[in-house]
Design an enzyme around this catalytic site. Structure first.
Site, PDB file in Angstrom:
ATOM      1  N   CYS A   2       0.844  -1.194   0.000  1.00 30.30           N
ATOM      2  CA  CYS A   2       0.000   0.000   0.000  1.00 30.30           C
ATOM      3  C   CYS A   2       0.875   1.236   0.000  1.00 30.30           C
ATOM      4  CB  CYS A   2      -0.901  -0.015   1.226  1.00 30.30           C
ATOM      5  SG  CYS A   2      -1.751  -1.574   1.494  1.00 30.30           S
ATOM      6  N   ARG A  27       2.128   0.937  -7.248  1.00 28.34           N
ATOM      7  CA  ARG A  27       2.339  -0.121  -6.263  1.00 28.34           C
ATOM      8  C   ARG A  27       1.180  -1.108  -6.223  1.00 28.34           C
ATOM      9  NH1 ARG A  27       6.257   1.688  -2.254  1.00 28.34           N
ATOM     10  NH2 ARG A  27       5.329   0.336  -0.689  1.00 28.34           N
ATOM     11  N   TRP A  75      -4.332  -1.967  -0.539  1.00 28.71           N
ATOM     12  CA  TRP A  75      -4.457  -3.245  -1.243  1.00 28.71           C
ATOM     13  C   TRP A  75      -5.009  -4.241  -0.238  1.00 28.71           C
ATOM     14  CZ3 TRP A  75      -2.081  -8.222  -1.269  1.00 28.71           C
ATOM     15  CH2 TRP A  75      -2.238  -8.942  -2.453  1.00 28.71           C
ATOM     16  N   ASN A 101       0.497   0.579   6.587  1.00 30.68           N
ATOM     17  CA  ASN A 101       0.947  -0.484   5.688  1.00 30.68           C
ATOM     18  C   ASN A 101       1.428  -1.648   6.526  1.00 30.68           C
ATOM     19  OD1 ASN A 101       0.492   1.246   3.575  1.00 30.68           O
ATOM     20  ND2 ASN A 101       2.641   1.499   3.014  1.00 30.68           N
ATOM     21  N   GLY A 102       1.210  -2.869   6.061  1.00 30.57           N
ATOM     22  CA  GLY A 102       1.671  -4.046   6.785  1.00 30.57           C
ATOM     23  C   GLY A 102       0.514  -4.885   7.280  1.00 30.57           C
ATOM     24  N   GLU A 484       9.637 -16.520 -16.966  1.00 30.71           N
ATOM     25  CA  GLU A 484       9.424 -15.076 -16.901  1.00 30.71           C
ATOM     26  C   GLU A 484       8.433 -14.619 -17.964  1.00 30.71           C
ATOM     27  OE1 GLU A 484       9.831 -11.022 -15.842  1.00 30.71           O
ATOM     28  OE2 GLU A 484      10.054 -12.929 -14.779  1.00 30.71           O
ATOM     29  N   LYS A 488       4.868 -12.744 -17.145  1.00 28.44           N
ATOM     30  CA  LYS A 488       4.483 -11.443 -17.703  1.00 28.44           C
ATOM     31  C   LYS A 488       3.107 -11.520 -18.360  1.00 28.44           C
ATOM     32  CE  LYS A 488       7.652  -9.027 -16.291  1.00 28.44           C
ATOM     33  NZ  LYS A 488       7.507  -9.873 -15.109  1.00 28.44           N
ATOM     34  N   GLU A 491       0.323 -11.925 -15.732  1.00 25.79           N
ATOM     35  CA  GLU A 491       0.194 -10.747 -14.884  1.00 25.79           C
ATOM     36  C   GLU A 491      -0.673  -9.666 -15.522  1.00 25.79           C
ATOM     37  OE1 GLU A 491       4.022  -9.911 -12.104  1.00 25.79           O
ATOM     38  OE2 GLU A 491       4.387  -9.786 -14.247  1.00 25.79           O
ATOM     39  N   HIS A 507       6.000 -35.278 -20.724  1.00 26.80           N
ATOM     40  CA  HIS A 507       5.660 -35.717 -19.372  1.00 26.80           C
ATOM     41  C   HIS A 507       4.427 -34.994 -18.838  1.00 26.80           C
ATOM     42  CE1 HIS A 507       9.328 -38.134 -18.763  1.00 26.80           C
ATOM     43  NE2 HIS A 507       9.883 -37.235 -19.554  1.00 26.80           N
ATOM     44  N   LYS A 605       3.116  -3.620  -6.705  1.00 28.69           N
ATOM     45  CA  LYS A 605       4.495  -3.502  -7.177  1.00 28.69           C
ATOM     46  C   LYS A 605       5.483  -4.007  -6.148  1.00 28.69           C
ATOM     47  CE  LYS A 605       7.766  -2.243  -9.969  1.00 28.69           C
ATOM     48  NZ  LYS A 605       7.995  -3.064 -11.172  1.00 28.69           N
TER      49      LYS A 605
END
Length: 610
Positions: A2, A27, A75, A101-102, A484, A488, A491, A507, A605
């Protein structure tokens, strides 16, 4: 995750708070709010679900002005996104306001105790517990600072707090434990934020709070106390940036801007760190040499995209430096019993330097088994950098898009420098070092050449229209690149995507392949390319829609395949440069599908909580 902004000034600070929130939108968040102490002595707030723009609209309809205030982007962790759950939260007949935050791990027990004392809760959040706890402490006597100290002594978990009160209109109280918090120093005014970027429009002078710090921030004075309550002096640091990274410029999205910034980022990351054909070891700092000299193994810990960078580095470290290397996701590493090899160098990788699980992993080290800790990071004043023995900065500049691009590739460049330093000591080969350094000198120009393929990649992105799943394949060092690429795509486009080592196709994943399943394969011109070709034939035989990333002159099957052909690339640079087409592909697919590219749903973020 946040965002926090706070201000005390002799001018109306409402616009400063809102602009700060806008600069923290990268963020990730799902609601936002501001609280301002007005001249009439009342704290007035505006909270909205959704974007900061909704708060701006609310303030237009019901203006708020004052000289003291706090603001927040949330968030959701405890409770759904709603105005009731949005910050700031209030207690004491709306006379105390808190942003946080937290995560407060013991909030349920605290809530129960406070309810027995008559406190009524209007939200589902852990944060409302904090503000009621401060009010309860204040009733026992003392000032707001004492009440905050009393409250945080009862908290378990992580927090960055900013607190204001109508009865003490001349200060903001801030506290930090496990979540980042900075103080912005102005002229006759001061500010607080979870990220300096929020305040760059009004100051370039910052004080970074240490773990356990509590500070009283007033108009012309900043007083900081450590965990023990002893007054401390913290350095004021100046941040000097040549451009405003919060400006998209000519680009439609920050993500695209940051993809195109990669050639300059590579130049910045390498400047002064490599000579014509050698590594300048001093880039690791004065204390690094003695630790690198005795390292006999490497443990890399990271999360998300940074974890993929670590996976690629493992290939390099074992092949070129001749050292055993383990790579682990930080959230797993911190909770298991570990048996590290003797004389292990502990390496953390993080864009923000505030990733909660990575920080916890560093703090959990058995230092007797490790020669030291190295941080590869993009934020010079972050907790991870300050708490590591030495660090190597990636110099990518602020990255606003939630999906990491330039931060990831610059991590790979920095990791190559680490590999060269370790190789000198354990498996020295002057020819290899000269070859790698020569390739790094070519990297910015080759990156620009790859970016010229943007138009062709945009056309290929149309193949993903109305697709629901995508498979990425890679072998060797390209398998983490495939991971990666899949990350992307999922996301920012919300398409289900996963990556497999190409040799694992039979497999299980082959069962998914049909004409509705695009398969993106990485096929650099190396010793594994013939095996990759065999995997491609397996996909073609089942009607799979193939998109192959390879180099210009490679002999590849033509029928039923779409190609993204790169220029000839030195093998040491392949993981870096093969990443860039996948970034562009994910970007164009997301734009085509109309998603929020820079702020994808449910993501943040900087993941500063578990």
């Amino acid at each position: 995750m946040c965002g926090i902004v706070g201000a005390i000034a002799e001018r109306n600070i409402t616009e400063i708070l809102v602009e700060g929130l806008k600069r923290l939108e990268y963020r990730g968040y799902d609601s936002a709010g501001v609280a301002v102490l007005e001249k009439n002595g009342l704290i007035k707030d505006c909270k909205r679900v959704g974007k900061v723009a909704n708060v701006q609209q609310g303030l237009k309809e019901n203006p708020v002005s004052g000289f003291l205030g706090i603001a927040h982007t949330r968030w959701a962790t405890h409770g759904i996104p709603s105005e009731a759950n949005a910050h700031p939260h209030f207690s004491g007949d709306h006379k105390i306001a808190v942003v946080h935050n937290g995560i407060i791990e013991n909030h349920q027990q605290l809530r129960s105790d406070l309810q027995k004392k008559g406190y009524q809760f209007e939200s589902q959040t852990d944060t409302e517990t904090v503000v009621h706890l401060i009010d309860d402490c204040w009733k026992k006597g003392g000032d707001l600072y004492a009440a905050v100290r009393c409250a945080i002594a009862q908290l378990e978990g992580a927090y960055a707090l900013a607190v204001i009160a109508a009865d003490e209109p001349d200060k903001v109280i801030v506290a930090r434990e496990g979540s980042p918090l900075v103080i912005g120093v102005g002229y006759g005014e001061n500010f607080v934020a979870s990220d300096p970027l929020a305040l760059r429009m009004i100051t370039d002078q910052f004080i970074y709070l240490d773990e356990g710090d509590v500070a009283v921030v007033s108009l012309k004075k900043i007083t900081i106390f450590d965990r023990a309550g002893l007054q401390q002096e913290r350095d004021i640091e100046q941040i000097d940036e040549l451009h405003d990274s919060a400006d998209k410029g000519e680009y439609r999205h920050f993500m695209l801007k940051e993809i195109y910034e990669q050639p300059q980022v590579f130049e910045q990351t390498l400047q002064g760190r490599i000579g014509k054909d050698y590594l300048v070891e001093e880039c690791f700092g004065a204390t690094a040499r003695e630790k690198l000299d005795v390292a006999k193994a490497v443990q890399i810990v990271a999360c998300g995209t940074s974890y993929h960078a670590g996976m690629i580095a493992r290939y390099w470290i074992e092949e070129f430096a001749g050292l055993p290397c383990q790579v682990e996701v930080a959230s797993e590493f911190r909770y298991r019993q570990r048996k590290p090899l003797p004389d292990t160098l502990f390496v953390t990788i993080s864009q923000s330097g505030e990733t909660a699980d990575t920080l916890a992993a560093l703090r959990s080290l058995d230092k007797a088994m490790h020669v030291g800790s190295l941080c590869i990071c993009n934020a010079a004043n972050s907790s991870l950098v300050r708490e590591s023995d030495f660090s190597l900065m990636t110099l990518a500049g602020p990255e606003i898009g939630v999906a990491s691009t330039k931060a990831f590739t610059s991590q790979l460049v920095a990791l190559q420098l680490l590999v060269l330093a370790l190789a000198r000591r354990n498996q020295p080969d002057a020819v290899v070092e000269k070859t790698w350094i020569g390739a790094l000198h070519q990297l910015p120009a080759l990156c620009r050449d790859v970016l010229q393929l943007d138009g062709a990649i945009k056309k290929i992105a149309k193949l993903f229209d109305e697709k629901n799943s995508v498979l990425f394949l890679g072998r060797g060092k390209e398998f983490p690149v495939a991971l990666e690429g899949a990350l992307k795509l999922k996301e920012i486009s919300y398409i289900h995507a996963e990556a497999y080592p190409a040799g694992e196709l039979k497999h299980g994943p082959l069962a998914l392949v049909d004409k509705h399943m695009p398969v993106v394969a990485l096929a650099p011109d190396n010793e594994l390319v013939d095996k990759v070709k065999s995997n491609l034939e397996e996909v073609r035989a089942r009607g799979g829609q193939l998109i192959v990333v390879c180099e210009e002159m490679q002999d590849m099957p033509e029928e039923g395949v779409s190609y993204i052909r790169l220029p000839k690339i030195p093998s040491s640079l392949a993981p870096i440069l093969y990443t860039i087409p996948l970034q562009l592909l994910a970007y164009h697919v997301a734009v085509m599908r109309g998603t929020d590219v820079d702020q994808p749903r449910n993501l943040a973020k900087s993941v500063t909580v578990e």
